[in-house]
Design an enzyme around this catalytic site. Structure first.
Site, PDB file in Angstrom:
ATOM      1  N   PRO A   1       0.823  -1.148   0.062  1.00 10.33           N
ATOM      2  CA  PRO A   1      -0.056   0.256   0.033  1.00 10.33           C
ATOM      3  C   PRO A   1       0.691   1.232   0.110  1.00 10.33           C
ATOM      4  O   PRO A   1       1.897   1.272   0.756  1.00 10.33           O
ATOM      5  CB  PRO A   1      -0.805  -0.128   1.155  1.00 10.33           C
ATOM      6  CG  PRO A   1      -0.019  -1.145   2.225  1.00 10.33           C
ATOM      7  CD  PRO A   1       0.868  -1.845   1.268  1.00 10.33           C
TER       8      PRO A   1
ATOM      9  N   ALA B   1      -4.104   3.060   1.955  1.00 14.66           N
ATOM     10  CA  ALA B   1      -4.385   3.512   3.298  1.00 14.66           C
ATOM     11  C   ALA B   1      -5.921   4.004   3.008  1.00 14.66           C
ATOM     12  O   ALA B   1      -5.817   5.133   2.366  1.00 14.66           O
ATOM     13  CB  ALA B   1      -3.535   4.333   4.284  1.00 14.66           C
TER      14      ALA B   1
ATOM     15  N   GLN C   1      -6.128  -2.030   2.604  1.00 14.87           N
ATOM     16  CA  GLN C   1      -5.711  -1.670   4.011  1.00 14.87           C
ATOM     17  C   GLN C   1      -6.561  -0.710   4.640  1.00 14.87           C
ATOM     18  O   GLN C   1      -6.492   0.505   4.010  1.00 14.87           O
ATOM     19  CB  GLN C   1      -4.146  -1.009   3.652  1.00 14.87           C
ATOM     20  CG  GLN C   1      -3.453  -0.714   5.051  1.00 14.87           C
ATOM     21  CD  GLN C   1      -2.084   0.011   4.898  1.00 14.87           C
ATOM     22  OE1 GLN C   1      -2.211   1.084   4.416  1.00 14.87           O
ATOM     23  NE2 GLN C   1      -1.116  -0.661   5.212  1.00 14.87           N
TER      24      GLN C   1
ATOM     25  N   TYR D   1       0.398   5.473  12.592  1.00 22.88           N
ATOM     26  CA  TYR D   1      -1.050   5.951  12.672  1.00 22.88           C
ATOM     27  C   TYR D   1      -1.607   5.304  13.974  1.00 22.88           C
ATOM     28  O   TYR D   1      -0.957   4.928  14.893  1.00 22.88           O
ATOM     29  CB  TYR D   1      -1.835   5.503  11.306  1.00 22.88           C
ATOM     30  CG  TYR D   1      -0.967   5.977  10.187  1.00 22.88           C
ATOM     31  CD1 TYR D   1      -0.908   7.516   9.961  1.00 22.88           C
ATOM     32  CD2 TYR D   1       0.004   5.349   9.117  1.00 22.88           C
ATOM     33  CE1 TYR D   1      -0.390   8.136   9.002  1.00 22.88           C
ATOM     34  CE2 TYR D   1       0.395   6.063   8.364  1.00 22.88           C
ATOM     35  CZ  TYR D   1       0.507   7.284   8.017  1.00 22.88           C
ATOM     36  OH  TYR D   1       0.982   8.021   7.156  1.00 22.88           O
TER      37      TYR D   1
ATOM     38  N   ARG E   1      -0.612  -5.101   9.019  1.00 21.09           N
ATOM     39  CA  ARG E   1       0.862  -4.545   8.967  1.00 21.09           C
ATOM     40  C   ARG E   1       1.332  -3.608  10.175  1.00 21.09           C
ATOM     41  O   ARG E   1       0.579  -2.949  10.608  1.00 21.09           O
ATOM     42  CB  ARG E   1       0.800  -3.311   7.612  1.00 21.09           C
ATOM     43  CG  ARG E   1       2.066  -2.760   7.240  1.00 21.09           C
ATOM     44  CD  ARG E   1       2.282  -2.066   6.075  1.00 21.09           C
ATOM     45  NE  ARG E   1       3.476  -2.189   5.239  1.00 21.09           N
ATOM     46  CZ  ARG E   1       3.712  -1.343   4.311  1.00 21.09           C
ATOM     47  NH1 ARG E   1       3.183  -0.356   3.820  1.00 21.09           N
ATOM     48  NH2 ARG E   1       5.071  -1.687   3.534  1.00 21.09           N
TER      49      ARG E   1
ATOM     50  N   LEU F   1      13.587  -1.014   0.051  1.00 21.98           N
ATOM     51  CA  LEU F   1      14.749  -0.913  -0.708  1.00 21.98           C
ATOM     52  C   LEU F   1      15.071  -2.614  -1.244  1.00 21.98           C
ATOM     53  O   LEU F   1      16.269  -2.932  -1.347  1.00 21.98           O
ATOM     54  CB  LEU F   1      15.830  -0.316   0.164  1.00 21.98           C
ATOM     55  CG  LEU F   1      16.055   1.008   0.156  1.00 21.98           C
ATOM     56  CD1 LEU F   1      17.004   1.568   0.770  1.00 21.98           C
ATOM     57  CD2 LEU F   1      15.639   2.047  -0.966  1.00 21.98           C
TER      58      LEU F   1
ATOM     59  N   GLY G   1       7.966  -1.880  -3.847  1.00 16.58           N
ATOM     60  CA  GLY G   1       6.959  -0.392  -3.601  1.00 16.58           C
ATOM     61  C   GLY G   1       7.559   0.840  -4.514  1.00 16.58           C
ATOM     62  O   GLY G   1       6.931   0.817  -5.654  1.00 16.58           O
ATOM     63  N   ARG G   2       8.552   1.540  -4.278  1.00 19.17           N
ATOM     64  CA  ARG G   2       9.012   2.557  -5.182  1.00 19.17           C
ATOM     65  C   ARG G   2       9.324   2.172  -6.554  1.00 19.17           C
ATOM     66  O   ARG G   2       9.190   2.739  -7.404  1.00 19.17           O
ATOM     67  CB  ARG G   2       9.967   3.558  -4.310  1.00 19.17           C
ATOM     68  CG  ARG G   2       9.248   4.005  -3.139  1.00 19.17           C
ATOM     69  CD  ARG G   2      10.446   5.362  -2.432  1.00 19.17           C
ATOM     70  NE  ARG G   2       9.645   5.518  -1.323  1.00 19.17           N
ATOM     71  CZ  ARG G   2      10.218   6.615  -0.654  1.00 19.17           C
ATOM     72  NH1 ARG G   2      11.328   7.303  -0.924  1.00 19.17           N
ATOM     73  NH2 ARG G   2       9.641   6.757   0.692  1.00 19.17           N
TER      74      ARG G   2
END
Length: 441
Positions: free
Chosen positions: A104, A140, A182, A265, A313, A384, A406-407
């Protein structure tokens, strides 16, 4: 169908159904056959011998080409077992086609600020599904308006948002991937700025669309506006909001639900002893600080179908002395497993501001490995991880059960296809969409 008739309900991203595609191919083949001119009678005998010779030559050439293709395919296949990255994974009644997952990542693109995803979200998620990801975990998604991270967050706090999600989920599933959502409440990290809103890295004022945030205690996150401490009745209400949002996720077609208990969060604010200063049943020792999460897990598990996977998560550490750490994460994960959680999505940080995080490739992998080994629950690794062999090595070492890209996935929606090629899989062994086969690695 007229262009104006295209809607979420009748739009098919493939352009046609499998049945129509088969019918179209038959028509095209028939047209090609009928368009060929018959050979003239006078030339038939003269051309017959030459034709036979040419056919024999073509057959020999095709046979050689076939052998060459088989040889190339054999050399492309990995020696030994199929790469673990591209083996299916079973979670309750859900079979995920591989272990390359999209984590997410907030897109801040609910432009109308109504919590509804947009055509951008369709493009974003379906593109990654077509690119070969196994599980797509939507960003999210707030369980109530004040649970958003920013005014442009998506949500599932009311029934009108179900249909806005449904066509996206169906598009992902049609492309062969599975889709999870999520569910989140931002707590004291809510009402923050983003692109198109302003106030980046700060709280959005109420007069500009922000709101009063809430938290287990009234301490603020860095320079953000101070939250209001939640009452016990309000805590109970939020538990109900998570359950209601999970029910809407089921109605929208999502195949799994993930509870966001990471990155500072609301749920992780309850977990962390540096933030949670409560003295009632929702504070104090680990059992008290974990109570909110366990109640949410129980409420969601009771709402979704028995065969639907439930994920959590969690940040395995807040990287601060005296705060949330790996030992508490392992203890919590054992409890979560006993309460019906099927996988722990292991991340770190985001809870306490201004800490030093040793960011480097694989820096979060040891946490996933320890939770997996000591809590006896499947985990994902993230952070990473950008190279195919790097991801495969993590799985081979049994440090995690799935890898989240992810990225790197933002740069390359077809990362799994490239990874499969790097690991020696032939295109025929991958779910290339028919339209993209010509561009296979």
């Amino acid at each position: 169908m007229m262009q104006d008739d295209l809607t979420h309900d009748n739009f098919d991203f493939r352009g046609f159904s499998k049945e129509n595609r088969h019918e179209t191919e038959l028509i095209r083949d028939e047209e090609e056959r009928s368009s060929k001119k018959p050979a003239k009678a006078g030339k038939a005998g003269k051309n017959k011998a030459g034709k036979n010779a040419k056919d024999a030559g073509r057959e020999r050439k095709a046979e050689k080409a076939g052998k060459a293709e088989k040889k190339a395919a054999a050399s492309a296949k990995p020696q030994g077992k199929r790469p673990l990255l591209f083996t299916p994974m079973q979670l309750r009644g859900l079979t995920v086609r591989n272990r390359v997952w999209l984590p997410p990542m907030d897109m801040y693109s609910a432009y109308a600020r109504d919590g509804k995803p947009t055509p951008f979200h369709y493009q974003h998620y379906v593109s990654r599904a077509l690119g070969g990801f196994g599980l797509i975990i939507a960003e999210a998604t707030a369980v109530c308006p004040e649970g958003r991270i920013s005014p442009k967050d998506v949500g599932l706090w009311e029934d009108s948002q179900i249909e806005a999600w449904r066509w996206i989920v169906q598009g992902v599933r049609d492309a062969g991937a599975a889709m999870a959502v999520q569910l989140n409440h931002a707590g004291r990290k809510g009402s923050t700025g983003c692109f198109g809103v302003g106030h980046d890295g700060a709280s959005v004022p109420v007069e500009e669309g922000g709101w009063q945030t809430v938290a287990p205690s009234s301490n603020a996150y860095g320079a953000y506006a101070a939250p209001r401490e939640l009452s016990v009745d309000e805590i109970h209400a939020i538990v109900g909001q998570f359950a209601a949002a999970a029910g809407r996720a089921v109605a929208a077609g999502f195949q799994a639900v993930e509870i966001h208990a990471a990155h500072g969060y609301l749920i992780s604010q309850f977990l962390d002893p540096l933030i949670n200063e409560r003295t009632d049943e929702y504070g104090g020792d680990l059992n008290g600080r974990m109570r909110f999460l366990v109640e949410i897990v129980d409420a969601v598990r009771a709402t979704i179908p028995q065969d639907m996977p439930l994920l959590v998560r969690i940040s395995a550490t807040d990287w601060a002395a005296g705060g949330w750490d790996l030992g508490q994460t392992i203890a919590a994960s054992r409890v979560l497993k006993d309460h019906g959680v099927d996988l722990v999505d292991v991340s770190t940080g985001g809870i306490v501001p201004d800490v030093t995080i040793p960011v480097k490739p694989n820096y979060q992998v040891p946490f996933a490995a320890q939770v997996r080994a000591q809590a006896g629950v499947p985990t994902t690794a993230v952070g990473l991880i950008t190279k195919p062999k790097q991801a495969e090595k993590i799985l081979r070492a049994e440090q995690a059960d799935a890898i989240e890209i992810g990225r790197a996935a933002l740069r390359d929606p077809a990362w799994p296809m490239r990874a499969a090629h790097k690991l020696g899989l032939a295109p025929a062994d991958l779910p290339y969409p028919d339209q993209y086969v010509r561009g296979a690695y």
